[in-house]
Design a protein around this motif. Structure first.
Motif, PDB file in Angstrom:
ATOM      1  N   ASN A 111       0.874  -1.186   0.000  1.00  0.00           N
ATOM      2  CA  ASN A 111       0.000   0.000   0.000  1.00  0.00           C
ATOM      3  C   ASN A 111       0.902   1.224   0.000  1.00  0.00           C
ATOM      4  OD1 ASN A 111      -2.200   1.671   0.136  1.00  0.00           O
ATOM      5  ND2 ASN A 111      -2.397   1.521   2.358  1.00  0.00           N
ATOM      6  N   ILE A 112       1.036   1.843  -1.156  1.00  0.00           N
ATOM      7  CA  ILE A 112       1.932   2.995  -1.324  1.00  0.00           C
ATOM      8  C   ILE A 112       1.091   4.245  -1.542  1.00  0.00           C
ATOM      9  CG2 ILE A 112       3.770   4.013  -2.723  1.00  0.00           C
ATOM     10  CD1 ILE A 112       4.560   1.136  -3.525  1.00  0.00           C
ATOM     11  N   ASN A 113       1.324   5.250  -0.729  1.00  0.00           N
ATOM     12  CA  ASN A 113       0.657   6.549  -0.886  1.00  0.00           C
ATOM     13  C   ASN A 113       1.718   7.619  -1.109  1.00  0.00           C
ATOM     14  OD1 ASN A 113      -1.354   5.185   1.540  1.00  0.00           O
ATOM     15  ND2 ASN A 113      -2.240   5.810  -0.397  1.00  0.00           N
ATOM     16  N   ASN A 114       2.153   7.721  -2.349  1.00  0.00           N
ATOM     17  CA  ASN A 114       3.125   8.731  -2.744  1.00  0.00           C
ATOM     18  C   ASN A 114       2.359   9.989  -3.173  1.00  0.00           C
ATOM     19  OD1 ASN A 114       4.997  10.092  -4.904  1.00  0.00           O
ATOM     20  ND2 ASN A 114       6.327   8.652  -3.826  1.00  0.00           N
ATOM     21  N   PRO A 115       2.931  11.181  -2.983  1.00  0.00           N
ATOM     22  CA  PRO A 115       2.222  12.393  -3.453  1.00  0.00           C
ATOM     23  C   PRO A 115       1.867  12.347  -4.933  1.00  0.00           C
ATOM     24  CG  PRO A 115       4.091  12.995  -2.070  1.00  0.00           C
ATOM     25  CD  PRO A 115       4.198  11.518  -2.294  1.00  0.00           C
ATOM     26  N   LYS A 146      -2.907   4.532  -9.417  1.00  0.00           N
ATOM     27  CA  LYS A 146      -3.582   5.793  -9.698  1.00  0.00           C
ATOM     28  C   LYS A 146      -2.573   6.938  -9.632  1.00  0.00           C
ATOM     29  CE  LYS A 146      -7.858   4.158  -7.478  1.00  0.00           C
ATOM     30  NZ  LYS A 146      -8.806   4.402  -6.355  1.00  0.00           N
ATOM     31  N   PRO A 147      -2.042   7.357 -10.781  1.00  0.00           N
ATOM     32  CA  PRO A 147      -1.028   8.424 -10.780  1.00  0.00           C
ATOM     33  C   PRO A 147      -1.627   9.818 -10.910  1.00  0.00           C
ATOM     34  CG  PRO A 147      -1.198   7.465 -12.953  1.00  0.00           C
ATOM     35  CD  PRO A 147      -2.218   6.755 -12.098  1.00  0.00           C
ATOM     36  N   LEU A 148      -0.905  10.804 -10.410  1.00  0.00           N
ATOM     37  CA  LEU A 148      -1.167  12.212 -10.678  1.00  0.00           C
ATOM     38  C   LEU A 148      -0.199  12.605 -11.782  1.00  0.00           C
ATOM     39  CD1 LEU A 148      -2.648  14.865  -9.766  1.00  0.00           C
ATOM     40  CD2 LEU A 148      -0.658  15.296  -8.306  1.00  0.00           C
ATOM     41  N   PHE A 153      10.083   8.959  -4.717  1.00  0.00           N
ATOM     42  CA  PHE A 153       9.297   8.491  -5.863  1.00  0.00           C
ATOM     43  C   PHE A 153       9.953   7.256  -6.478  1.00  0.00           C
ATOM     44  CE2 PHE A 153       8.572   8.756 -10.501  1.00  0.00           C
ATOM     45  CZ  PHE A 153       7.182   8.769 -10.555  1.00  0.00           C
ATOM     46  N   ARG A 154      11.285   7.295  -6.658  1.00  0.00           N
ATOM     47  CA  ARG A 154      12.013   6.155  -7.226  1.00  0.00           C
ATOM     48  C   ARG A 154      11.935   4.942  -6.298  1.00  0.00           C
ATOM     49  NH1 ARG A 154      16.621   6.566 -10.441  1.00  0.00           N
ATOM     50  NH2 ARG A 154      17.289   8.522  -9.485  1.00  0.00           N
TER      51      ARG A 154
END
Length: 673
Positions: free
Chosen positions: A596-600, A622-624, A637-638
């Motif tokens: 479960n990754i919640n990156n900005p 789901k990308p921004l 991010f990497r």
């Protein structure tokens, strides 16, 4: 050189006054083997004794001049020097001033050994690209290894009435030279002979420790020059990690002034005629559609698919668009013409829209450039609908869907064709749908596997896949899926070299549905697999499905000091189901692993359900998108993308072989693992 030949597209003549003049003696004296030159030669590199470049601009013409002398110590350079092509625009002339070689200390004129052909440069006309450019092919006989080749030439573009924008505005971007070459002397001169003041901006220059300097802006009045000169020079830029330093020269203006200038041109076109006057049949079709969303879709697809796109390179030099009545009557036009027609139709149905100017190729650099209308090379349409902004490229074809379901065009910077506008930055975007929504079902029973993939594509993916199926042979499509599955099921590691057609028996792929309103394209792949399990060197069996498209290698491998990472990934959803009639290890670490990754900049989840004879994984990404990842955010991010690559992009189950000894061996393996 005394003899002058006037041909038309090219001349053999003396340089213009602004370019200056250099005689043979001075030329020979400049070709000296200094210690710097000897070192390059001893290292086996080609060497440029000097390179003088000049750019001249006035309100009637632009000119570029080059004088250079370089070694032909490498066969590849000798080849390139012997035959070359120069492309000139309409009303542009290529001037040859000198072609010579210095051979064993003797200066030899090679113009008598030069053959020149003028060819049309219309190789793409069948694709709607019209250009009156000419290609000048130059062949020089009897060049020899270790000659020093001396070239002096220029090109001059005289403005016509069609070049009204170039008469009014100047733009030139100087980029620091290729770092392959070593230069004894490198000199660039910009000459402003315009009535208007020219601004110039130095960007991505570095200090002695390699840090990027703050951009520097200065100005040139009429008659003034800018000179950049280096001696014993090799450009120190790291081409793989750094942006080459550049200087942008442009007529001094603000974006607001430019938007007022361009919008006045478009306003004149918009008020020439109304849709009722020149397209009554089109209006009838629009009036027959009751739903506004359907009207917008019809308008976009009418212009995209019924008006033939012609890129006229000569007309693109200016920003004056074609009258929409002419575009409609002739059923053809360039990007400006098609965009204007689409806006006129949208105006008629009461939808707010505007023309915007973009340059997809140099989008990253636009924020560094000085304000200039010549920065842009494309026009598209911005639509405001349901409190959302949509951007539509009217030159595309075979694109479908209601406005919110259409493909997304990636770019960041644009100038809106309205009065008093600044350069705008487009907002980041989150897809309201999954571009790929795929369900995988792989069932192994005895020695046979049944594989079914059901995939729904939406947006850009639907448009691309629809075109792919339309234009590609069915057998080729099936082979493409077979090759993909060969790696996804890990067969590449236990049966490499086997023909995939012998692995995936009776493979078929069919279009299930194609909804052009929702822009959803649904397909289904089916095949039978003999021996469905991957077997490792110790004869352990596994049922595996890992979709490597989920792993974003470009994010994991990206390395650049100046360029931020451009985030443009699709939203994706996968459900992978693996079933078997064998017992499986329900506690194996990677089988049960979830994430479960919640990156900005993106959310990623993988959720699993494990049973005694199979497992299911649900993956959502789901990308921004449509943004640059700032460097201080990029390592996180990497790292998060490395986490996805650590067995979170699919599913693998371990088979527990039947029999008492196998059960004991499995139990011991688990105990001492």
């Amino acid at each position: 050189m005394d003899k002058q030949i006037e041909i038309g597209n090219y001349n053999i003549r003396k340089p213009e006054m602004w370019a200056g003049n250099i005689d043979d003696q001075e030329l020979t004296e400049r070709i000296k083997d200094s210690e710097f030159a000897k070192k390059q030669n001893s290292d086996g590199k080609d060497y440029c004794y000097f390179l003088d470049k000049k750019y001249y601009t006035s309100n009637t013409e632009n000119g570029e001049y080059t004088c250079m002398a370089y070694t032909l110590n490498e066969p590849a350079n000798l080849e390139r020097a012997s035959v070359s092509d120069i492309v000139v625009e309409e009303n542009e002339v290529y001037n040859i001033h000198r072609i010579s070689v210095l051979r064993d200390g003797v200066l030899i004129d090679k113009i008598p050994d030069t053959k020149i052909k003028v060819l049309d440069s219309e190789n793409q006309s069948s694709g709607g690209i019209l250009s009156s450019n000419k290609k000048i092919n130059i062949t020089i006989k009897d060049l020899r290894l270790y000659d020093v080749l001396i070239l002096e030439d220029s090109r001059v573009k005289t403005f016509t009435d069609r070049d009204f924008l170039r008469k009014e505005f100047s733009k030139y971007v100087w980029v620091s030279p290729d770092n392959y070459w070593a230069y004894g002397n490198y000199k660039f001169t910009f000459i402003n002979d315009r009535e208007q003041k020219i601004a110039y901006k130095k960007t991505f220059f570095r200090d002695e420790t390699g840090n990027v300097l703050k951009p520097e802006i200065n100005y040139l009045n009429q008659g003034e020059k800018f000179v950049f000169e280096k001696h014993n020079y090799i450009n120190p830029v790291d081409a793989n990690r750094e942006i080459f330093p550049f200087i942008d020269f442009a007529t001094d203006n603000t974006w607001k002034d430019l938007s007022n200038y361009v919008s006045s041109i478009y306003d004149e076109i918009f008020h020439k005629a109304s849709l009722k006057d020149f397209a009554p049949n089109l209006i009838e079709k629009l009036n027959d559609i009751s739903d506004l969303d359907d009207k917008i879709q019809f308008a976009i697809e009418y212009v995209q698919n019924n008006i033939y796109y012609i890129f006229n390179a000569d007309e693109m030099n200016g920003h004056k668009p074609q009258d929409p009545a002419i575009t409609h009557e002739n059923k053809q036009g360039d990007c400006k013409a098609k965009s204007v027609l689409l806006k006129v139709i949208l105006d008629y149905i009461g939808v707010e829209s505007s023309i915007v100017l973009v340059n997809f190729h140099t989008d990253f650099y636009i924020k560094y450039y000085l304000p200039s209308p010549l920065t842009f090379n494309h026009a598209i349409v911005k639509i405001n609908h349901k409190n959302e902004e949509f951007f539509v490229d009217a030159t595309l074809r075979d694109e479908f869907g209601l406005l919110e379901n259409r493909g997304f065009t990636y770019f960041m910077h644009y100038l809106e064709v309205k009065p008093d506008q600044e350069l705008k930055t487009r907002k980041p975007y989150k897809y309201p749908y999954y571009c790929i929504d795929e369900k995988v079902e792989f069932t192994a029973q005895n020695t046979i596997g049944k594989l079914i993939l059901t995939t729904v594509y939406k947006g850009n993916r639907a448009n691309a896949m629809r075109r792919y199926f339309k234009n590609t042979n069915k057998r080729e499509v099936i082979d493409s899926w077979n090759n993909f599955l060969f790696y996804s099921l890990n067969y590449s590691n236990d049966r490499n070299g086997t023909d995939v057609r012998n692995i995936f028996k009776d493979a078929s792929i069919d279009i299930v549905s194609d909804d052009k309103r929702l822009n959803e394209f649904k397909i289904q792949y089916k095949s039978t697999v003999e021996n469905p399990y991957y077997t490792d060197p110790k004869n352990n069996r596994f049922l595996m499905y890992f979709d490597r498209n989920v792993v974003k290698a470009s994010a994991r491998d990206f390395m650049h000091e100046d360029l931020p990472f451009w985030h443009n990934f699709d939203s994706e959803k996968y459900e992978i189901n693996l079933y078997t009639d064998q017992k499986i290890d329900t506690q194996e670490k990677y089988t049960v692993q979830e994430s479960n990754i919640n990156n900005p900049y993106f959310d990623f989840t993988s959720r699993k359900k494990i049973t005694k004879n199979g497992a299911t994984i649900n993956i959502e990404f789901k990308p921004l998108v449509n943004l640059e990842i700032p460097q201080n955010d990029f390592e996180k991010f990497r790292t998060d993308h490395h986490t996805i690559a650590d067995s979170n992009f699919g599913l693998g189950i371990d088979i527990i072989e039947p029999g008492l000894m196998n059960m004991l061996r499995f139990s011991l393996k688990k105990r001492f693992k």
